[in-house]
Design a protein around this motif. Structure first.
Motif, PDB file in Angstrom:
ATOM      1  N   ASN A  93       6.865 -12.405 -23.664  1.00  0.00           N
ATOM      2  CA  ASN A  93       5.777 -13.341 -23.381  1.00  0.00           C
ATOM      3  C   ASN A  93       5.077 -13.081 -22.049  1.00  0.00           C
ATOM      4  O   ASN A  93       4.186 -13.834 -21.673  1.00  0.00           O
ATOM      5  CB  ASN A  93       6.297 -14.782 -23.410  1.00  0.00           C
ATOM      6  N   HIS A  94       5.484 -12.027 -21.357  1.00  0.00           N
ATOM      7  CA  HIS A  94       4.806 -11.659 -20.111  1.00  0.00           C
ATOM      8  C   HIS A  94       3.657 -10.712 -20.419  1.00  0.00           C
ATOM      9  O   HIS A  94       3.768  -9.844 -21.293  1.00  0.00           O
ATOM     10  CB  HIS A  94       5.773 -10.985 -19.144  1.00  0.00           C
ATOM     11  N   SER A  95       2.594 -10.853 -19.672  1.00  0.00           N
ATOM     12  CA  SER A  95       1.517  -9.872 -19.782  1.00  0.00           C
ATOM     13  C   SER A  95       1.922  -8.623 -19.006  1.00  0.00           C
ATOM     14  O   SER A  95       2.856  -8.640 -18.196  1.00  0.00           O
ATOM     15  CB  SER A  95       0.216 -10.431 -19.201  1.00  0.00           C
ATOM     16  N   ASP A  98       1.592  -9.400 -15.339  1.00  0.00           N
ATOM     17  CA  ASP A  98       2.676 -10.238 -14.834  1.00  0.00           C
ATOM     18  C   ASP A  98       3.975  -9.442 -14.701  1.00  0.00           C
ATOM     19  O   ASP A  98       4.729  -9.605 -13.730  1.00  0.00           O
ATOM     20  CB  ASP A  98       2.902 -11.434 -15.759  1.00  0.00           C
ATOM     21  N   HIS A  99       4.251  -8.589 -15.687  1.00  0.00           N
ATOM     22  CA  HIS A  99       5.463  -7.774 -15.637  1.00  0.00           C
ATOM     23  C   HIS A  99       5.481  -6.916 -14.373  1.00  0.00           C
ATOM     24  O   HIS A  99       6.492  -6.878 -13.642  1.00  0.00           O
ATOM     25  CB  HIS A  99       5.533  -6.885 -16.882  1.00  0.00           C
ATOM     26  N   ARG A 129      -2.700  -8.800 -21.884  1.00  0.00           N
ATOM     27  CA  ARG A 129      -2.027  -8.979 -23.178  1.00  0.00           C
ATOM     28  C   ARG A 129      -0.523  -9.117 -23.023  1.00  0.00           C
ATOM     29  O   ARG A 129       0.089  -8.541 -22.119  1.00  0.00           O
ATOM     30  CB  ARG A 129      -2.347  -7.798 -24.097  1.00  0.00           C
ATOM     31  N   LYS A 130       0.093  -9.890 -23.926  1.00  0.00           N
ATOM     32  CA  LYS A 130       1.544 -10.015 -23.950  1.00  0.00           C
ATOM     33  C   LYS A 130       2.162  -8.680 -24.355  1.00  0.00           C
ATOM     34  O   LYS A 130       1.655  -7.990 -25.244  1.00  0.00           O
ATOM     35  CB  LYS A 130       1.978 -11.099 -24.940  1.00  0.00           C
ATOM     36  N   THR A 131       3.275  -8.351 -23.732  1.00  0.00           N
ATOM     37  CA  THR A 131       3.893  -7.062 -24.016  1.00  0.00           C
ATOM     38  C   THR A 131       4.399  -6.968 -25.454  1.00  0.00           C
ATOM     39  O   THR A 131       4.536  -5.869 -25.987  1.00  0.00           O
ATOM     40  CB  THR A 131       5.057  -6.782 -23.049  1.00  0.00           C
ATOM     41  N   ARG A 132       4.642  -8.096 -26.102  1.00  0.00           N
ATOM     42  CA  ARG A 132       5.109  -8.047 -27.497  1.00  0.00           C
ATOM     43  C   ARG A 132       4.040  -7.506 -28.439  1.00  0.00           C
ATOM     44  O   ARG A 132       4.353  -7.098 -29.558  1.00  0.00           O
ATOM     45  CB  ARG A 132       5.568  -9.433 -27.953  1.00  0.00           C
ATOM     46  N   THR A 133       2.786  -7.500 -27.986  1.00  0.00           N
ATOM     47  CA  THR A 133       1.695  -6.978 -28.828  1.00  0.00           C
ATOM     48  C   THR A 133       1.439  -5.489 -28.585  1.00  0.00           C
ATOM     49  O   THR A 133       0.584  -4.910 -29.237  1.00  0.00           O
ATOM     50  CB  THR A 133       0.398  -7.752 -28.561  1.00  0.00           C
TER      51      THR A 133
END
Length: 310
Positions: A93-95, A98-99, A129-133
């Motif tokens: 959930n981190h962009s 942000d990471h 973007r969220k890293t999960r994407t």
């Protein structure tokens, strides 16, 4: 960069997990300013070795140093060594921004480093973007950006081309070359040998935790004699002529007949084959030099019917 050069030195490194010896008396060095390919079959001990270099696994015996010091002895190690051992170690959930900000703060690195790396790694457009994407290639880029936050002089990358498409692999090749040209020490483990052959300067090959071969790639040519493919309607007669050679000792080391009838000749250059065929009045329709690939060398040197332990 104003940092000094750092050499990786592995000496007699050994790691046992109970009855299993994952790394056995391994010694090699990795020089600054070059890209060194760390090669071996799955389970050969590459990741275990890299973890020992980084102080994440305690050796049973031997030492691994960076600039003459063990990793744990380095002052502010993230400014000396960057590593990518797992390209998916992100909070989903981190962009991306942000990471990198979190790791920048943890390492005490300059605030401007985040935007600089997002731009250099081609992630500026996806920073929110969220890293999960993220695709596998984008995760590899973000992992590299994380490793480079401290502007380290040494990089250890475990299978950095995994999951990359051809465009991503081409980008990685250019990027690693830039890093080496800046004087950094770059150690890259990989099983994608066709890509390794295009990028590395030096090679360290291991099998079952032991050293098989090490040195500059160009010197590996002595292990890789060229083969000349010869197509001729007079193949059988030509084979005898090439093996017999000339009165002054110019002859093929070996001549094998392929399933397609073509001859594969070692020990003679194309011009020598053409001259021998002409002297014997034998027809030749094709002469083609086939250099043995790094992949063929790899399988030849690391072949083991029992497999690898870890």
């Amino acid at each position: 960069m104003n940092q000094p050069n750092y050499r990786i030195e592995v000496t007699g490194l050994t790691k046992r997990f109970g009855p299993v010896t994952a790394v056995d008396s391994l010694s090699f060095s990795v020089e600054p300013g070059v890209i060194t390919g760390f090669l071996g079959p799955n389970g050969a001990g590459k990741t275990t070795t890299m973890r020992m270099i980084l102080g994440l696994v305690t050796p049973t015996a031997g030492t691994a140093t960076i600039g003459g010091k063990r990793y744990g002895e380095l002052r502010r190690p993230s400014e000396i060594v960057g590593a990518v051992l797992d390209a998916s170690a992100f909070h989903p959930n981190h962009s991306a921004r942000d990471h990198l900000r979190i790791y920048r703060t943890m390492g005490g690195h300059p605030a401007g480093r985040v935007e600089e790396l997002l731009d250099r790694l081609g992630l500026a457009h996806a920073a929110h973007r969220k890293t999960r994407t993220f695709s596998t290639g984008m995760k590899q880029r973000l992992s590299l950006a994380t490793a480079l936050l401290g502007d380290p002089q040494v990089l250890l990358l475990d299978e950095p081309s995994n999951g990359l498409d051809p465009e991503g692999i081409a980008w990685l090749r250019r990027f690693l070359r830039e890093l080496a040209d800046e004087g950094r020490t770059v150690l890259v483990s990989s099983h994608v040998l066709s890509e390794v052959q295009q990028i590395v300067d030096d090679i360290v090959m291991i099998r079952r935790g032991t050293l098989v071969a090490a040195g500059p790639l160009r010197e590996m040519e002595r292990f890789r004699p060229s083969t000349v493919l010869v197509r001729s309607p007079d193949a059988e007669a030509l084979k005898k002529v090439l093996l017999r050679g000339t009165s002054d000792g110019v002859a093929a080391q070996s001549v094998e007949t392929g399933h397609d009838g073509a001859l594969r000749v070692q020990g003679l250059a194309t011009a020598q084959i053409a001259d021998l065929a002409s002297a014997a009045r034998l027809r030749v329709h094709e002469l083609l030099t086939e250099d043995t690939s790094l992949e063929q060398l790899f399988f030849e040197l690391t072949a083991d019917s029992e497999g690898d332990a870890r």
